[in-house]
Design an enzyme around this catalytic site. Structure first.
Site, PDB file in Angstrom:
ATOM      1  N   ASP A 106      -9.363  -8.299   6.378  1.00  0.00           N
ATOM      2  CA  ASP A 106      -8.584  -7.306   6.436  1.00  0.00           C
ATOM      3  C   ASP A 106      -8.833  -6.726   5.089  1.00  0.00           C
ATOM      4  O   ASP A 106      -9.794  -5.058   4.935  1.00  0.00           O
ATOM      5  CB  ASP A 106      -6.666  -7.530   5.545  1.00  0.00           C
ATOM      6  CG  ASP A 106      -6.185  -6.465   5.311  1.00  0.00           C
ATOM      7  OD1 ASP A 106      -6.260  -6.263   6.118  1.00  0.00           O
ATOM      8  OD2 ASP A 106      -5.825  -6.523   4.204  1.00  0.00           O
ATOM      9  N   SER A 137      12.626   1.258   6.949  1.00  0.00           N
ATOM     10  CA  SER A 137      11.693   0.082   6.762  1.00  0.00           C
ATOM     11  C   SER A 137      12.577  -1.028   6.273  1.00  0.00           C
ATOM     12  O   SER A 137      13.765  -0.707   6.783  1.00  0.00           O
ATOM     13  CB  SER A 137      12.011   0.207   4.970  1.00  0.00           C
ATOM     14  OG  SER A 137      12.202  -0.765   4.299  1.00  0.00           O
ATOM     15  N   ARG A 138      12.554  -2.345   6.663  1.00  0.00           N
ATOM     16  CA  ARG A 138      13.821  -3.240   7.375  1.00  0.00           C
ATOM     17  C   ARG A 138      14.173  -3.281   5.900  1.00  0.00           C
ATOM     18  O   ARG A 138      15.517  -4.287   5.482  1.00  0.00           O
ATOM     19  CB  ARG A 138      12.830  -4.154   7.404  1.00  0.00           C
ATOM     20  CG  ARG A 138      12.958  -4.268   8.886  1.00  0.00           C
ATOM     21  CD  ARG A 138      11.227  -5.040   9.224  1.00  0.00           C
ATOM     22  NE  ARG A 138      10.525  -5.405   7.548  1.00  0.00           N
ATOM     23  CZ  ARG A 138       9.849  -6.516   7.792  1.00  0.00           C
ATOM     24  NH1 ARG A 138      10.652  -7.346   8.879  1.00  0.00           N
ATOM     25  NH2 ARG A 138       8.817  -6.968   6.588  1.00  0.00           N
ATOM     26  N   LYS A 159      -5.568   1.266   7.646  1.00  0.00           N
ATOM     27  CA  LYS A 159      -6.193   0.740   9.088  1.00  0.00           C
ATOM     28  C   LYS A 159      -5.668  -0.597   9.010  1.00  0.00           C
ATOM     29  O   LYS A 159      -5.408  -1.365   8.344  1.00  0.00           O
ATOM     30  CB  LYS A 159      -7.884   0.703   7.951  1.00  0.00           C
ATOM     31  CG  LYS A 159      -7.511   0.952   6.464  1.00  0.00           C
ATOM     32  CD  LYS A 159      -7.298  -0.188   5.890  1.00  0.00           C
ATOM     33  CE  LYS A 159      -7.689  -2.048   5.804  1.00  0.00           C
ATOM     34  NZ  LYS A 159      -7.487  -3.087   5.593  1.00  0.00           N
ATOM     35  N   ILE A 182       0.802  -0.950   0.079  1.00  0.00           N
ATOM     36  CA  ILE A 182      -0.021   0.022   0.094  1.00  0.00           C
ATOM     37  C   ILE A 182       1.266   1.479   0.554  1.00  0.00           C
ATOM     38  O   ILE A 182       0.942   2.064  -0.841  1.00  0.00           O
ATOM     39  CB  ILE A 182      -0.880   0.271   1.102  1.00  0.00           C
ATOM     40  CG1 ILE A 182      -2.205   0.804   1.524  1.00  0.00           C
ATOM     41  CG2 ILE A 182      -0.072   0.160   2.677  1.00  0.00           C
ATOM     42  CD1 ILE A 182      -2.814   0.552  -0.060  1.00  0.00           C
TER      43      ILE A 182
HETATM   44  P1  NAP Z   1       2.773  -5.572   2.753  1.00  0.00           P
HETATM   45  O1  NAP Z   1       2.210  -5.434   1.624  1.00  0.00           O
HETATM   46  O2  NAP Z   1       2.918  -6.990   3.610  1.00  0.00           O
HETATM   47  O3  NAP Z   1       3.247  -4.658   3.815  1.00  0.00           O
HETATM   48  C1  NAP Z   1       3.418  -3.737   4.664  1.00  0.00           C
HETATM   49  C2  NAP Z   1       4.780  -3.582   5.136  1.00  0.00           C
HETATM   50  O4  NAP Z   1       5.237  -3.570   6.312  1.00  0.00           O
HETATM   51  C3  NAP Z   1       6.235  -4.457   4.851  1.00  0.00           C
HETATM   52  O5  NAP Z   1       6.678  -4.550   3.302  1.00  0.00           O
HETATM   53  C4  NAP Z   1       7.294  -3.932   5.784  1.00  0.00           C
HETATM   54  O6  NAP Z   1       7.725  -3.119   4.930  1.00  0.00           O
HETATM   55  C5  NAP Z   1       6.569  -3.366   6.947  1.00  0.00           C
HETATM   56  N1  NAP Z   1       6.413  -4.439   7.959  1.00  0.00           N
HETATM   57  C6  NAP Z   1       7.779  -4.114   9.460  1.00  0.00           C
HETATM   58  N2  NAP Z   1       7.435  -4.982  10.080  1.00  0.00           N
HETATM   59  C7  NAP Z   1       6.643  -5.934   9.540  1.00  0.00           C
HETATM   60  C8  NAP Z   1       6.562  -7.605  10.423  1.00  0.00           C
HETATM   61  N3  NAP Z   1       6.825  -8.430  11.032  1.00  0.00           N
HETATM   62  N4  NAP Z   1       5.886  -8.133   8.840  1.00  0.00           N
HETATM   63  C9  NAP Z   1       5.524  -7.999   7.912  1.00  0.00           C
HETATM   64  N5  NAP Z   1       6.100  -6.652   7.162  1.00  0.00           N
HETATM   65  C10 NAP Z   1       6.540  -5.463   8.212  1.00  0.00           C
HETATM   66  O7  NAP Z   1       1.212  -4.990   3.235  1.00  0.00           O
HETATM   67  P2  NAP Z   1       0.385  -4.273   2.928  1.00  0.00           P
HETATM   68  O8  NAP Z   1      -0.784  -4.059   2.138  1.00  0.00           O
HETATM   69  O9  NAP Z   1       1.026  -2.997   2.333  1.00  0.00           O
HETATM   70  O10 NAP Z   1      -0.580  -3.446   4.273  1.00  0.00           O
HETATM   71  C11 NAP Z   1      -0.013  -2.908   5.310  1.00  0.00           C
HETATM   72  C12 NAP Z   1      -1.063  -2.022   6.180  1.00  0.00           C
HETATM   73  O11 NAP Z   1      -1.715  -1.305   4.995  1.00  0.00           O
HETATM   74  C13 NAP Z   1      -1.935  -3.248   7.072  1.00  0.00           C
HETATM   75  O12 NAP Z   1      -2.636  -3.045   7.561  1.00  0.00           O
HETATM   76  C14 NAP Z   1      -3.667  -3.049   5.297  1.00  0.00           C
HETATM   77  O13 NAP Z   1      -4.525  -3.550   5.801  1.00  0.00           O
HETATM   78  C15 NAP Z   1      -3.403  -1.780   4.956  1.00  0.00           C
HETATM   79  N6  NAP Z   1      -3.655  -1.550   3.546  1.00  0.00           N
HETATM   80  C16 NAP Z   1      -3.554  -2.618   2.552  1.00  0.00           C
HETATM   81  C17 NAP Z   1      -4.205  -1.835   1.628  1.00  0.00           C
HETATM   82  C18 NAP Z   1      -3.541  -3.116   0.131  1.00  0.00           C
HETATM   83  O14 NAP Z   1      -4.463  -2.698  -0.674  1.00  0.00           O
HETATM   84  N7  NAP Z   1      -2.895  -3.987   0.224  1.00  0.00           N
HETATM   85  C19 NAP Z   1      -5.009  -1.158   0.663  1.00  0.00           C
HETATM   86  C20 NAP Z   1      -5.519  -0.283   2.449  1.00  0.00           C
HETATM   87  C21 NAP Z   1      -4.566  -0.960   2.977  1.00  0.00           C
HETATM   88  P3  NAP Z   1       9.354  -3.135   5.113  1.00  0.00           P
HETATM   89  O15 NAP Z   1      10.105  -4.374   4.138  1.00  0.00           O
HETATM   90  O16 NAP Z   1      10.085  -2.058   4.310  1.00  0.00           O
HETATM   91  O17 NAP Z   1      10.092  -2.595   6.891  1.00  0.00           O
END
Ligand code: NAP
Length: 309
Positions: free
Chosen positions: A167, A35-36, A89, A13
């Site tokens: 989610d 970021s990690r 969220k 996101i």
């Molecule tokens: P994602 O692709 O898995 O990204 C989450 C990022 O958080 C990871 O890339 C990582 O970034 C960081 N992170 C830090 N600690 C972590 C851990 N212990 N485990 C995993 N990741 C960790 O998830 P996302 O889809 O972006 O979603 C993140 C949030 O946004 C969620 O709450 C989700 O509900 C919300 N969201 C997502 C969407 C969607 O379409 N995907 C839409 C709206 C809202 P680094 O490697 O850079 O540290």
């Protein structure tokens, strides 16, 4: 005044929506990322918020795009350092966590914004206004998407606190809590939980409004082919259909709003955050998360086939 902001967590996101939206905004300067793993050309990158706070005291706000399970500690550190905080969220993995963050924001004089991006979809405010004058008979929520397509490799979704199909389902609940003129509550439901995972892959839910209007919701994470993010509201003037995640609206078959899903939601979110910062205010509504907590408390659990991505 330009807000120097850092993005924390550079996953799906952050890359799909936050970075492009921040690039379009006049009122913000992306000053750093935390970021990690990731880095961006010409932007300071840190592997922890503590390092960022030490090195960049000029940064005044952070936007958290990490999974809910790791959000509290980062948000707490930011608020204790006096930074304004915007949360993706859901705002936390528990309700009590979010209440603690609200206290910290108040004590430290910071703005805290718990975002619900679907509430900023193009047709949501129109639907909210129309429902003030329509006589509602029933509400049906159908939220079905393909987890393999939208959440590849996101193991955190299947861990405690990751919410599983809630989610995306919480996005539907964030819209329904916004547009219905009265409150609603869960009466019964079933959570379908794969036997190798900790969170539901599907849910059938029955809510009722205070005055007794039925609100049925079906969430499914295994929808292939066309994806469905629809809310159908039967009214005295015909069906009010809010579809495509809140981007399209029709009444009795007549189109009223047609927009793209997700497009511009994040521009409106950052504009709202800027308004909150101007007034040193917070905006934290836990109603969608409260409904999810109710579902985890009250629903029956049914074990289903193991899920392997
Ligand atoms: P994602 O692709 O898995 O990204 C989450 C990022 O958080 C990871 O890339 C990582 O970034 C960081 N992170 C830090 N600690 C972590 C851990 N212990 N485990 C995993 N990741 C960790 O998830 P996302 O889809 O972006 O979603 C993140 C949030 O946004 C969620 O709450 C989700 O509900 C919300 N969201 C997502 C969407 C969607 O379409 N995907 C839409 C709206 C809202 P680094 O490697 O850079 O540290």
């Amino acid at each position: 005044m330009t807000v120097k902001i850092a993005l924390i967590g550079l996953g799906k996101i952050a890359q799909d929506q936050h970075l492009p939206s921040l690039a379009r905004q006049d009122g913000y300067e992306l000053a750093a990322i935390v970021s990690r793993n990731a880095s961006l050309d010409n932007i300071d990158a840190f592997t922890s918020i503590e390092d960022m706070i030490k090195a960049r005291p000029d940064i005044t706000a952070v936007s958290l795009c990490v999974p809910p399970q790791v959000r509290f500690d980062i948000a707490k550190t930011a608020l204790k350092a006096g930074l304004d905080v915007m949360l993706e969220k859901p705002p936390g993995s528990t309700l009590s966590e979010v209440a603690a963050l609200q206290d910290l924001a108040e004590q430290n004089g910071c703005s805290l914004f718990a975002t619900w991006h679907s509430r900023f979809a193009a047709a949501v405010s129109n639907a909210q206004n129309m429902l003030k004058t329509l006589d509602i008979k029933s509400v049906e929520v159908i939220w079905k998407e393909d987890v393999r397509r939208w959440h590849p490799g996101q193991d955190w979704i299947w861990q405690p606190g990751g919410l599983g199909v809630f989610d995306p389902g919480i996005n539907a609940l964030s819209i329904v809590t916004e547009i219905l003129p009265e409150k609603f509550y869960l009466s019964d439901g079933i959570l379908f939980i794969p036997k190798n995972l900790h969170t539901p892959i599907a849910a059938d839910l029955n809510f009722k409004t205070t005055s007794g209007i039925p609100v049925a919701a079906t969430f499914d994470f295994l929808q292939t082919g066309p994806q469905t993010w629809d809310i159908n509201i039967e009214t005295d003037q015909g069906m009010l259909a809010l579809s495509n995640g809140g981007a399209k609206l029709s009444l009795a078959g007549k189109n009223l709003v047609i927009s793209d899903a997700l497009a511009s939601e994040y521009d409106r979110i950052y504009t709202r955050f800027a308004d909150l910062l101007d007034g040193k205010k917070s905006d934290v509504d836990v109603a969608p998360l409260m409904h999810v907590a109710d579902c985890f408390m009250l629903c029956k659990h049914e074990a289903t086939d193991a899920f392997v991505e």
